[in-house]
Write a protein that holds these residues in place. Structure first.
Motif, PDB file in Angstrom:
ATOM      1  N   VAL A  58       0.848  -1.198   0.000  1.00  0.00           N
ATOM      2  CA  VAL A  58       0.000   0.000   0.000  1.00  0.00           C
ATOM      3  C   VAL A  58       0.877   1.241   0.000  1.00  0.00           C
ATOM      4  O   VAL A  58       1.825   1.333   0.797  1.00  0.00           O
ATOM      5  CB  VAL A  58      -0.921  -0.001   1.230  1.00  0.00           C
ATOM      6  CG1 VAL A  58      -1.680   1.316   1.337  1.00  0.00           C
ATOM      7  CG2 VAL A  58      -1.881  -1.177   1.173  1.00  0.00           C
ATOM      8  N   ALA A  59       0.574   2.176  -0.882  1.00  0.00           N
ATOM      9  CA  ALA A  59       1.354   3.414  -0.924  1.00  0.00           C
ATOM     10  C   ALA A  59       0.852   4.410   0.117  1.00  0.00           C
ATOM     11  O   ALA A  59       1.614   4.874   0.966  1.00  0.00           O
ATOM     12  CB  ALA A  59       1.309   4.028  -2.318  1.00  0.00           C
TER      13      ALA A  59
ATOM     14  N   LYS B  47       3.228   3.734   3.231  1.00  0.00           N
ATOM     15  CA  LYS B  47       4.298   4.727   3.324  1.00  0.00           C
ATOM     16  C   LYS B  47       3.802   6.118   3.706  1.00  0.00           C
ATOM     17  O   LYS B  47       4.530   6.882   4.323  1.00  0.00           O
ATOM     18  CB  LYS B  47       5.049   4.811   1.990  1.00  0.00           C
ATOM     19  CG  LYS B  47       5.714   3.510   1.558  1.00  0.00           C
ATOM     20  CD  LYS B  47       6.373   3.677   0.192  1.00  0.00           C
ATOM     21  CE  LYS B  47       7.079   2.389  -0.245  1.00  0.00           C
ATOM     22  NZ  LYS B  47       6.126   1.293  -0.469  1.00  0.00           N
ATOM     23  N   HIS B  48       2.594   6.458   3.303  1.00  0.00           N
ATOM     24  CA  HIS B  48       2.131   7.834   3.459  1.00  0.00           C
ATOM     25  C   HIS B  48       0.704   7.874   4.005  1.00  0.00           C
ATOM     26  O   HIS B  48      -0.065   6.929   3.825  1.00  0.00           O
ATOM     27  CB  HIS B  48       2.156   8.560   2.112  1.00  0.00           C
ATOM     28  CG  HIS B  48       3.379   8.307   1.292  1.00  0.00           C
ATOM     29  ND1 HIS B  48       4.628   8.708   1.685  1.00  0.00           N
ATOM     30  CD2 HIS B  48       3.541   7.663   0.086  1.00  0.00           C
ATOM     31  CE1 HIS B  48       5.511   8.344   0.760  1.00  0.00           C
ATOM     32  NE2 HIS B  48       4.882   7.706  -0.207  1.00  0.00           N
TER      33      HIS B  48
ATOM     34  N   LEU C 202       5.532   6.229   8.686  1.00  0.00           N
ATOM     35  CA  LEU C 202       4.565   6.898   7.822  1.00  0.00           C
ATOM     36  C   LEU C 202       4.856   8.387   7.700  1.00  0.00           C
ATOM     37  O   LEU C 202       5.169   9.051   8.698  1.00  0.00           O
ATOM     38  CB  LEU C 202       3.149   6.726   8.381  1.00  0.00           C
ATOM     39  CG  LEU C 202       2.581   5.308   8.372  1.00  0.00           C
ATOM     40  CD1 LEU C 202       1.380   5.217   9.301  1.00  0.00           C
ATOM     41  CD2 LEU C 202       2.191   4.898   6.953  1.00  0.00           C
ATOM     42  N   THR C 203       4.752   8.904   6.484  1.00  0.00           N
ATOM     43  CA  THR C 203       4.768  10.348   6.324  1.00  0.00           C
ATOM     44  C   THR C 203       3.347  10.872   6.500  1.00  0.00           C
ATOM     45  O   THR C 203       2.375  10.124   6.363  1.00  0.00           O
ATOM     46  CB  THR C 203       5.285  10.759   4.930  1.00  0.00           C
ATOM     47  OG1 THR C 203       4.364  10.317   3.919  1.00  0.00           O
ATOM     48  CG2 THR C 203       6.668  10.160   4.662  1.00  0.00           C
TER      49      THR C 203
ATOM     50  N   ALA D  94       7.670  21.803  11.234  1.00  0.00           N
ATOM     51  CA  ALA D  94       9.061  21.348  11.313  1.00  0.00           C
ATOM     52  C   ALA D  94       9.194  19.889  11.751  1.00  0.00           C
ATOM     53  O   ALA D  94      10.016  19.561  12.607  1.00  0.00           O
ATOM     54  CB  ALA D  94       9.853  22.262  12.253  1.00  0.00           C
ATOM     55  N   GLN D  95       8.375  19.028  11.165  1.00  0.00           N
ATOM     56  CA  GLN D  95       8.451  17.597  11.438  1.00  0.00           C
ATOM     57  C   GLN D  95       9.090  16.894  10.234  1.00  0.00           C
ATOM     58  O   GLN D  95       8.741  17.160   9.089  1.00  0.00           O
ATOM     59  CB  GLN D  95       7.051  17.025  11.672  1.00  0.00           C
ATOM     60  CG  GLN D  95       6.368  17.577  12.908  1.00  0.00           C
ATOM     61  CD  GLN D  95       7.023  17.092  14.197  1.00  0.00           C
ATOM     62  OE1 GLN D  95       7.443  15.950  14.280  1.00  0.00           O
ATOM     63  NE2 GLN D  95       7.083  17.968  15.184  1.00  0.00           N
ATOM     64  N   ALA D  96      10.012  15.994  10.499  1.00  0.00           N
ATOM     65  CA  ALA D  96      10.764  15.362   9.417  1.00  0.00           C
ATOM     66  C   ALA D  96       9.870  14.617   8.434  1.00  0.00           C
ATOM     67  O   ALA D  96      10.177  14.544   7.233  1.00  0.00           O
ATOM     68  CB  ALA D  96      11.807  14.414   9.999  1.00  0.00           C
ATOM     69  N   ASN D  97       8.770  14.048   8.914  1.00  0.00           N
ATOM     70  CA  ASN D  97       7.909  13.245   8.043  1.00  0.00           C
ATOM     71  C   ASN D  97       6.722  14.020   7.478  1.00  0.00           C
ATOM     72  O   ASN D  97       5.870  13.447   6.811  1.00  0.00           O
ATOM     73  CB  ASN D  97       7.397  12.000   8.782  1.00  0.00           C
ATOM     74  CG  ASN D  97       6.543  12.348   9.993  1.00  0.00           C
ATOM     75  OD1 ASN D  97       6.717  13.399  10.600  1.00  0.00           O
ATOM     76  ND2 ASN D  97       5.638  11.450  10.357  1.00  0.00           N
ATOM     77  N   ALA D  98       6.655  15.335   7.723  1.00  0.00           N
ATOM     78  CA  ALA D  98       5.573  16.154   7.175  1.00  0.00           C
ATOM     79  C   ALA D  98       5.855  16.461   5.710  1.00  0.00           C
ATOM     80  O   ALA D  98       6.994  16.692   5.312  1.00  0.00           O
ATOM     81  CB  ALA D  98       5.433  17.452   7.964  1.00  0.00           C
TER      82      ALA D  98
END
Length: 210
Positions: A3-4, A33-34, A63-64, A89-93
């Protein structure tokens, strides 16, 4: 096959981030992933705080959290989405560009270059009439029911695809309620895939030749 992306998480004033634990766990089991996130809170400072918390909660699951701008939501355009993603300022945002919303929000291809490197994780491809709907209600109906296959409408998809990072996933999002009554699922899927491949190939050619 994995799943993407998972969708859609609509963050509202009453949304409790702690309630998404099972959602994240299911996503991890599916190797997603997202996560597509939409803003339905008119207080953008409050939304940004909740979005930051959502990003923090999603990160341990790999997960982003990708903020999709839509003209009828509290984040109506690319510039607002970019500003909020930088604010949290979140790395996965990340910022999610949907071809139809990109056009209807009158965002510009030049705006894409302002998104920091690594903040575009995937994007959504479809087509639609060149004439923009007059009201938010018409926009919502078209987006949810009457999209067009890539290359069959009036959007400049090649220009948009050329501006997107070439190494991120392309999600084909073409809900077609009317066509679904007369054309089978496999035929619609093949038509969508062929159109998307044509657009991506044309963008790659123009990028390399230009």
């Amino acid at each position: 096959m994995t799943v993407a992306d998972l969708e859609v998480v609509a963050i509202r004033p009453e949304t409790e981030i702690a309630a998404f634990s099972a959602f994240f766990e299911a996503g991890a089991r599916l190797r997603a992933k997202h996560v597509l996130v939409a803003a339905y809170d008119p207080d953008l400072d409050r939304f940004a705080d909740r979005f930051a918390g959502f990003c923090e909660a999603a990160a341990p699951y790999g997960l982003t959290a990708d903020l999709e701008f839509m003209p009828w939501t509290s984040v109506p355009d690319l510039e607002t989405a970019r500003r909020i993603v930088e604010q949290v300022a979140q790395a996965n945002a990340g910022v999610l560009v949907d071809a139809l919303h990109f056009d209807r929000s009158q965002s510009s291809v030049g705006d894409i270059a302002t998104i920091p490197t690594g903040k575009l994780h995937y994007w959504q491809l479809c087509d639609g009439p060149s004439k923009r709907p007059a009201t938010s209600e018409e926009m919502m109906h078209a987006a949810r029911n009457e999209r067009m296959f890539p290359g069959e409408g009036g959007l400049d998809l090649v220009l948009l695809a050329r501006a997107m990072p070439p190494d991120i996933a392309v999600s084909i999002e073409v809900p077609t309620a009317t066509l679904a009554r007369t054309v089978g699922a496999e035929a619609r899927a093949r038509r969508a895939l062929e159109g998307a491949r044509s657009i991506v190939a044309a963008a790659r050619y123009s990028r390399n030749s230009g």
